[in-house]
Design a protein around this motif. Structure first.
Motif, PDB file in Angstrom:
ATOM      1  N   ARG A  97     -36.436  17.769  11.872  1.00  0.00           N
ATOM      2  CA  ARG A  97     -37.274  18.807  12.476  1.00  0.00           C
ATOM      3  C   ARG A  97     -38.098  19.562  11.440  1.00  0.00           C
ATOM      4  O   ARG A  97     -39.099  20.179  11.769  1.00  0.00           O
ATOM      5  N   GLY A  98     -37.628  19.555  10.210  1.00  0.00           N
ATOM      6  CA  GLY A  98     -38.335  20.277   9.159  1.00  0.00           C
ATOM      7  C   GLY A  98     -38.106  21.775   9.190  1.00  0.00           C
ATOM      8  O   GLY A  98     -38.883  22.548   8.617  1.00  0.00           O
ATOM      9  N   PHE A  99     -37.034  22.211   9.852  1.00  0.00           N
ATOM     10  CA  PHE A  99     -36.733  23.640   9.911  1.00  0.00           C
ATOM     11  C   PHE A  99     -36.224  24.117   8.552  1.00  0.00           C
ATOM     12  O   PHE A  99     -35.461  23.419   7.889  1.00  0.00           O
ATOM     13  N   SER A 100     -36.613  25.293   8.162  1.00  0.00           N
ATOM     14  CA  SER A 100     -36.050  25.898   6.958  1.00  0.00           C
ATOM     15  C   SER A 100     -34.672  26.461   7.289  1.00  0.00           C
ATOM     16  O   SER A 100     -34.330  26.693   8.458  1.00  0.00           O
ATOM     17  N   SER A 101     -33.870  26.699   6.267  1.00  0.00           N
ATOM     18  CA  SER A 101     -32.551  27.295   6.501  1.00  0.00           C
ATOM     19  C   SER A 101     -32.695  28.679   7.109  1.00  0.00           C
ATOM     20  O   SER A 101     -31.882  29.086   7.953  1.00  0.00           O
ATOM     21  N   GLU A 102     -33.744  29.404   6.730  1.00  0.00           N
ATOM     22  CA  GLU A 102     -33.965  30.741   7.281  1.00  0.00           C
ATOM     23  C   GLU A 102     -34.321  30.665   8.768  1.00  0.00           C
ATOM     24  O   GLU A 102     -33.876  31.507   9.566  1.00  0.00           O
ATOM     25  N   ARG A 103     -35.106  29.670   9.148  1.00  0.00           N
ATOM     26  CA  ARG A 103     -35.448  29.519  10.571  1.00  0.00           C
ATOM     27  C   ARG A 103     -34.203  29.233  11.401  1.00  0.00           C
ATOM     28  O   ARG A 103     -34.031  29.774  12.502  1.00  0.00           O
ATOM     29  N   ILE A 104     -33.324  28.377  10.886  1.00  0.00           N
ATOM     30  CA  ILE A 104     -32.079  28.067  11.583  1.00  0.00           C
ATOM     31  C   ILE A 104     -31.215  29.316  11.707  1.00  0.00           C
ATOM     32  O   ILE A 104     -30.667  29.614  12.777  1.00  0.00           O
ATOM     33  N   LEU A 105     -31.107  30.066  10.627  1.00  0.00           N
ATOM     34  CA  LEU A 105     -30.309  31.290  10.643  1.00  0.00           C
ATOM     35  C   LEU A 105     -30.861  32.297  11.642  1.00  0.00           C
ATOM     36  O   LEU A 105     -30.109  32.908  12.412  1.00  0.00           O
ATOM     37  N   GLN A 106     -32.170  32.477  11.651  1.00  0.00           N
ATOM     38  CA  GLN A 106     -32.781  33.412  12.591  1.00  0.00           C
ATOM     39  C   GLN A 106     -32.553  32.970  14.037  1.00  0.00           C
ATOM     40  O   GLN A 106     -32.314  33.799  14.927  1.00  0.00           O
ATOM     41  N   GLY A 107     -32.621  31.668  14.288  1.00  0.00           N
ATOM     42  CA  GLY A 107     -32.366  31.167  15.637  1.00  0.00           C
ATOM     43  C   GLY A 107     -30.941  31.438  16.078  1.00  0.00           C
ATOM     44  O   GLY A 107     -30.693  31.841  17.230  1.00  0.00           O
ATOM     45  N   LEU A 108     -29.994  31.249  15.190  1.00  0.00           N
ATOM     46  CA  LEU A 108     -28.598  31.523  15.507  1.00  0.00           C
ATOM     47  C   LEU A 108     -28.379  33.013  15.754  1.00  0.00           C
ATOM     48  O   LEU A 108     -27.622  33.397  16.659  1.00  0.00           O
ATOM     49  N   ARG A 109     -29.028  33.843  14.967  1.00  0.00           N
ATOM     50  CA  ARG A 109     -28.908  35.288  15.179  1.00  0.00           C
ATOM     51  C   ARG A 109     -29.428  35.703  16.556  1.00  0.00           C
ATOM     52  O   ARG A 109     -28.823  36.517  17.251  1.00  0.00           O
ATOM     53  N   ARG A 110     -30.583  35.131  16.942  1.00  0.00           N
ATOM     54  CA  ARG A 110     -31.168  35.496  18.230  1.00  0.00           C
ATOM     55  C   ARG A 110     -30.260  35.114  19.389  1.00  0.00           C
ATOM     56  O   ARG A 110     -30.177  35.844  20.383  1.00  0.00           O
ATOM     57  N   ILE A 111     -29.573  33.978  19.267  1.00  0.00           N
ATOM     58  CA  ILE A 111     -28.733  33.509  20.370  1.00  0.00           C
ATOM     59  C   ILE A 111     -27.358  34.171  20.367  1.00  0.00           C
ATOM     60  O   ILE A 111     -26.889  34.668  21.407  1.00  0.00           O
TER      61      ILE A 111
ATOM     62  N   ALA B 182     -20.826  24.254  17.210  1.00  0.00           N
ATOM     63  CA  ALA B 182     -21.582  23.032  17.515  1.00  0.00           C
ATOM     64  C   ALA B 182     -22.959  23.097  16.867  1.00  0.00           C
ATOM     65  O   ALA B 182     -23.470  22.097  16.355  1.00  0.00           O
ATOM     66  N   ALA B 183     -23.558  24.282  16.878  1.00  0.00           N
ATOM     67  CA  ALA B 183     -24.867  24.458  16.246  1.00  0.00           C
ATOM     68  C   ALA B 183     -24.777  24.371  14.730  1.00  0.00           C
ATOM     69  O   ALA B 183     -25.773  24.075  14.059  1.00  0.00           O
ATOM     70  N   LEU B 184     -23.585  24.626  14.187  1.00  0.00           N
ATOM     71  CA  LEU B 184     -23.377  24.560  12.738  1.00  0.00           C
ATOM     72  C   LEU B 184     -22.774  23.225  12.295  1.00  0.00           C
ATOM     73  O   LEU B 184     -22.402  23.075  11.130  1.00  0.00           O
ATOM     74  N   HIS B 185     -22.666  22.277  13.205  1.00  0.00           N
ATOM     75  CA  HIS B 185     -22.148  20.950  12.854  1.00  0.00           C
ATOM     76  C   HIS B 185     -23.039  20.358  11.753  1.00  0.00           C
ATOM     77  O   HIS B 185     -24.270  20.417  11.833  1.00  0.00           O
ATOM     78  N   PRO B 186     -22.446  19.802  10.700  1.00  0.00           N
ATOM     79  CA  PRO B 186     -23.255  19.276   9.592  1.00  0.00           C
ATOM     80  C   PRO B 186     -24.332  18.290  10.012  1.00  0.00           C
ATOM     81  O   PRO B 186     -25.428  18.283   9.452  1.00  0.00           O
ATOM     82  N   MET B 187     -24.034  17.431  11.000  1.00  0.00           N
ATOM     83  CA  MET B 187     -25.038  16.471  11.438  1.00  0.00           C
ATOM     84  C   MET B 187     -26.203  17.153  12.136  1.00  0.00           C
ATOM     85  O   MET B 187     -27.363  16.777  11.953  1.00  0.00           O
ATOM     86  N   VAL B 188     -25.905  18.170  12.947  1.00  0.00           N
ATOM     87  CA  VAL B 188     -26.965  18.930  13.620  1.00  0.00           C
ATOM     88  C   VAL B 188     -27.797  19.679  12.584  1.00  0.00           C
ATOM     89  O   VAL B 188     -29.034  19.674  12.639  1.00  0.00           O
ATOM     90  N   TYR B 189     -27.116  20.307  11.632  1.00  0.00           N
ATOM     91  CA  TYR B 189     -27.822  21.052  10.592  1.00  0.00           C
ATOM     92  C   TYR B 189     -28.728  20.129   9.787  1.00  0.00           C
ATOM     93  O   TYR B 189     -29.891  20.444   9.517  1.00  0.00           O
ATOM     94  N   ARG B 190     -28.199  18.962   9.425  1.00  0.00           N
ATOM     95  CA  ARG B 190     -28.992  18.015   8.636  1.00  0.00           C
ATOM     96  C   ARG B 190     -30.198  17.516   9.441  1.00  0.00           C
ATOM     97  O   ARG B 190     -31.297  17.358   8.899  1.00  0.00           O
ATOM     98  N   PHE B 191     -30.002  17.239  10.735  1.00  0.00           N
ATOM     99  CA  PHE B 191     -31.098  16.801  11.587  1.00  0.00           C
ATOM    100  C   PHE B 191     -32.195  17.863  11.645  1.00  0.00           C
ATOM    101  O   PHE B 191     -33.394  17.552  11.520  1.00  0.00           O
ATOM    102  N   GLN B 192     -31.804  19.110  11.823  1.00  0.00           N
ATOM    103  CA  GLN B 192     -32.802  20.177  11.908  1.00  0.00           C
ATOM    104  C   GLN B 192     -33.532  20.384  10.588  1.00  0.00           C
ATOM    105  O   GLN B 192     -34.739  20.652  10.583  1.00  0.00           O
ATOM    106  N   ARG B 193     -32.818  20.221   9.484  1.00  0.00           N
ATOM    107  CA  ARG B 193     -33.449  20.403   8.178  1.00  0.00           C
ATOM    108  C   ARG B 193     -34.366  19.234   7.830  1.00  0.00           C
ATOM    109  O   ARG B 193     -35.502  19.426   7.391  1.00  0.00           O
ATOM    110  N   GLN B 194     -33.884  17.999   8.048  1.00  0.00           N
ATOM    111  CA  GLN B 194     -34.626  16.823   7.572  1.00  0.00           C
ATOM    112  C   GLN B 194     -35.582  16.255   8.604  1.00  0.00           C
ATOM    113  O   GLN B 194     -36.681  15.831   8.255  1.00  0.00           O
TER     114      GLN B 194
END
Length: 230
Positions: free
Chosen positions: A206-220, A192-204
């Motif tokens: 929220r302004g999250f970098s791909s590395e920030r998203i990856l680090q967040g997924l690793r922590r959880i 669900a966290a890797l859903h393309p729409m969620v990923y696109r929302f966070q990137r565009q």
């Protein structure tokens, strides 16, 4: 797919999910399909996936709109066909990684797979979104088998990722690297966290970098469920 890859528990039989997505077809039908895909690929590259309609694709390909919709019920199906070759390549890359890291910690293998999916989303996220949103945009709003069949969670891509991450999580639990957990639920939550729409929302948005998203997924999903070393 290579002979070796067919023996991998994650990949065995999974390529059939992609192969079955294409219908058996006559030569003229195959030529029509290739023409449609060639035109769609060109239009998507020039204008972006969101800006191109099925009507534009039919017009540029020189086929009737009814012909196009008989082959592809919506833009998501067309994108899945375009991505099938890249998906096969991705599957081979994952198998190669798993074979090369067979003796590595299970969580390291999980991390590598997670990173690979993020890289793929960066490359093709815009093409995956129509697949993810097809049931909301172009399918009837009901609970019929047809609507379910085209939902993103029932797409070959999502089903294969579920198989992959569930297997990797189970391996980590079996090796004692993760505390016992509900494998299917955790896999669904991760995807669900890797859903393309969620990923696109966070990137565009929220302004999250791909590395920030990856680090967040690793922590959880990795650090957050590790077994205690105390």
């Amino acid at each position: 797919m290579s002979e070796e890859s067919r023996d991998c528990p994650v990949l065995t039989g999974m390529s059939a999910l992609f192969e079955s997505h294409r219908r058996s077809e006559r030569r003229d039908a195959a030529e029509h399909r290739e023409r449609i895909l060639e035109v769609a690929r060109s239009l998507f590259a020039a204008h972006g996936v969101d800006a191109v309609s099925m009507h534009q694709i039919a017009l540029a390909a020189g086929v009737g709109q009814g012909t196009l919709y008989r082959r592809y019920a919506h833009k998501g199906e067309l994108c899945m066909d375009l991505l099938s070759e890249r998906h096969q390549q991705f599957m081979e890359e994952i198998f190669t990684m798993l074979a090369a890291t067979a003796t590595a910690p299970a969580l390291e293998r999980l991390d590598r797979a997670l990173t690979a999916v993020i890289v793929l989303l960066e490359e093709y996220g815009n093409w995956l979104e129509p697949i993810a949103t097809a049931e909301m945009r172009e399918m009837p709003c009901d609970e019929s088998d047809t609507a379910r069949r085209f939902a993103f969670q029932y797409s070959p891509w999502h089903r294969w990722l579920h198989e992959l991450f569930a297997w990797l999580l189970a391996e980590a639990v079996e090796r004692g690297e993760l505390a016992p957990l509900d494998i299917d639920y955790t896999t669904d939550a991760l995807l669900a966290a890797l859903h393309p729409m969620v990923y696109r929302f966070q990137r565009q948005e929220r302004g999250f970098s791909s590395e920030r998203i990856l680090q967040g997924l690793r922590r959880i999903y990795i650090d957050g469920v590790k077994t205690s070393k105390e």
